[in-house]
Scaffold this active site. Structure first.
Site, mmCIF file in Angstrom:
data_model
loop_
_atom_site.group_PDB
_atom_site.id
_atom_site.type_symbol
_atom_site.label_atom_id
_atom_site.label_comp_id
_atom_site.label_asym_id
_atom_site.label_seq_id
_atom_site.Cartn_x
_atom_site.Cartn_y
_atom_site.Cartn_z
ATOM 1 N N GLU A 117 2.221 -9.358 -15.121
ATOM 2 C CA GLU A 117 1.248 -9.454 -13.980
ATOM 3 C C GLU A 117 0.536 -7.687 -14.174
ATOM 4 O O GLU A 117 1.051 -6.573 -14.505
ATOM 5 C CB GLU A 117 1.855 -9.252 -12.645
ATOM 6 C CG GLU A 117 2.416 -10.640 -12.417
ATOM 7 C CD GLU A 117 3.185 -10.664 -11.099
ATOM 8 O OE1 GLU A 117 2.569 -9.821 -10.375
ATOM 9 O OE2 GLU A 117 3.929 -11.644 -10.780
ATOM 10 N N GLU B 145 10.864 -1.497 -15.391
ATOM 11 C CA GLU B 145 11.058 -0.152 -14.979
ATOM 12 C C GLU B 145 10.959 0.784 -16.217
ATOM 13 O O GLU B 145 11.553 0.534 -17.516
ATOM 14 C CB GLU B 145 12.750 0.262 -14.859
ATOM 15 C CG GLU B 145 13.178 1.350 -14.795
ATOM 16 C CD GLU B 145 12.530 2.423 -13.818
ATOM 17 O OE1 GLU B 145 12.702 3.443 -14.338
ATOM 18 O OE2 GLU B 145 12.004 2.016 -12.905
ATOM 19 N N HIS C 216 12.255 4.870 -1.427
ATOM 20 C CA HIS C 216 12.428 3.913 -0.276
ATOM 21 C C HIS C 216 13.532 4.422 0.758
ATOM 22 O O HIS C 216 13.581 3.665 1.760
ATOM 23 C CB HIS C 216 12.926 2.634 -1.139
ATOM 24 C CG HIS C 216 11.962 2.014 -2.262
ATOM 25 N ND1 HIS C 216 10.496 2.024 -1.994
ATOM 26 C CD2 HIS C 216 12.286 1.993 -3.664
ATOM 27 C CE1 HIS C 216 10.096 1.544 -3.123
ATOM 28 N NE2 HIS C 216 10.853 1.533 -3.884
ATOM 29 N N CYS D 81 4.934 -7.498 -6.374
ATOM 30 C CA CYS D 81 5.013 -7.650 -7.819
ATOM 31 C C CYS D 81 5.970 -8.808 -8.220
ATOM 32 O O CYS D 81 7.108 -8.779 -7.615
ATOM 33 C CB CYS D 81 5.603 -6.340 -8.211
ATOM 34 S SG CYS D 81 5.604 -6.306 -10.050
#
Length: 365
Positions: free
Chosen positions: A89, A152, A209, A326
């Site tokens: 993507e 990653e 996060h 994602c």
């Protein structure tokens, strides 16, 4: 395919470095090879000219649009098919940005992300990364490239840095507008820090996060076991060396990392650091048991951090209306093609305070 493969193929035909650079420059900028002041027949050796149609055909097969999904916010999510039929993507972002993928799948296994559900299938070659940029440039201007798509980047360092080097030179992307995103890996910090003077040094985005090591281990189960404190320390060294602030990424998930403890933890970690906090409300995924907090709640958290001295930007999640999270688009198409849906692992959370109606304002002065 890697960029070096293209160079070697052209070298074998007798192309000089200047010829190779011209071809790569025009390709990466989505410009016609016959364009410019000098025609190919006045510039390229005969053998190279004769081989160019086959070479360009192979290059254009590196990335093709399988489907395009415009969002109401000006973004557009692209499902990109690679030469071997695998898909990744890319996302055209508002304000001339582009998000690219560096892997097919991902090995980190973030529990709130669809990409990691099927694991890592393969690396994306440096030429395939640049091909995503060239493909996007056939649709609109691209002046910023962020490596925040599938995969990653620290697990594919050679290909990612090779692509960054080309994009930051003949690809005509400003160095600070090339953003290397990572969950945090000692190899990435070491490699970025050791880039020689004169090489392209991208800006760094660090997916944080949470400020709690035990919660981070649950959210990012296969990320390197670096504490939030160590991550910020390593990132700060790179930020000071490059002059670009670290962009800390925080996917805001209701009831998980939107509580007062986390606000206090962010202030403790980032106060006085060369940092920008990007707070991004979670993109809802039907298959996962996570929720997006209200915009009012997210805005109040961002305002509180800003008052406490942390430069914070609350980002709209691009493409929320077109499976913007994602991996969602790839997963949806895989299911439509009859592939087995990825298995969703349920997670039992450690005890964390429930979100209050608003931050504890008694501690904000």
């Amino acid at each position: 395919m890697r960029i070096e493969d293209i160079r070697q193929r052209m070298q074998a035909l007798g192309a000089k470095p200047v010829h190779i650079q011209r071809v790569l420059r025009l390709w990466s900028q989505a410009l016609p090879q016959e364009g410019g002041k000098r025609r190919p027949e006045d510039f390229l050796p005969l053998e190279v000219r004769e081989a160019m149609p086959a070479l360009l055909a192979d290059i254009h097969q590196l990335a093709r649009i399988r489907s395009e999904h415009p969002g109401e916010d000006g973004s557009a999510r692209l499902l990109v098919e690679l030469a071997d039929g695998q898909t990744v993507e890319s996302v055209l972002l508002p304000r001339d940005g582009l998000c690219v993928s560096s892997q097919v799948g991902c090995a980190v296994g973030c529990v709130f992300c669809m990409t990691g559900k099927e694991g890592l299938l393969r690396q994306v070659g440096s030429a395939e990364i640049v091909a995503q940029v060239a493909l996007a440039r056939t649709r609109r201007k691209v002046s910023k490239v962020v490596f925040m798509g599938m995969g990653e980047p620290s697990h594919n360092l050679d290909n990612v840095l090779e692509a960054i080097e080309l994009l930051g030179t003949i690809g005509n992307i400003g160095h600070k507008n090339l953003v290397f995103s990572t969950v945090g890996d000692p190899r990435a910090f070491d490699r970025l820090q050791s880039l020689e003077p004169g090489r392209v040094r991208p800006a760094l985005a660090l997916s944080l996060h949470t400020t709690k090591a035990d919660l981070r281990a649950q959210l990012l189960p296969r990320a390197p076991r670096m504490s939030p404190e160590e991550l910020v320390e390593r990132a700060e060294v790179y930020a000071r060396a490059t002059g670009y602030p670290v962009q800390y990424q925080w996917t805001l998930i209701e009831g998980v990392n939107d509580n007062v403890d986390e606000i206090e933890g962010i202030v403790r970690l980032l106060k006085g650091k060369y940092a920008l906090m990007n707070m991004i409300p979670y993109n809802t995924v039907d298959e996962l048991d996570f929720k997006r907090p209200s915009w009012e709640r997210a805005a109040e958290i961002a305002r509180t951090l800003h008052r406490r001295g942390i430069l914070t930007k609350l980002r709209h999640s691009a493409g929320q209306d077109v499976d913007g999270g994602c991996g969602q688009l790839r997963a949806r198409h895989a299911h439509a093609d009859g592939a087995r849906p990825p298995q969703v692992r349920r997670v039992r959370w450690i005890d964390t305070p429930k979100p209050s109606a608003g931050p504890d304002n008694s501690n904000t002065n």
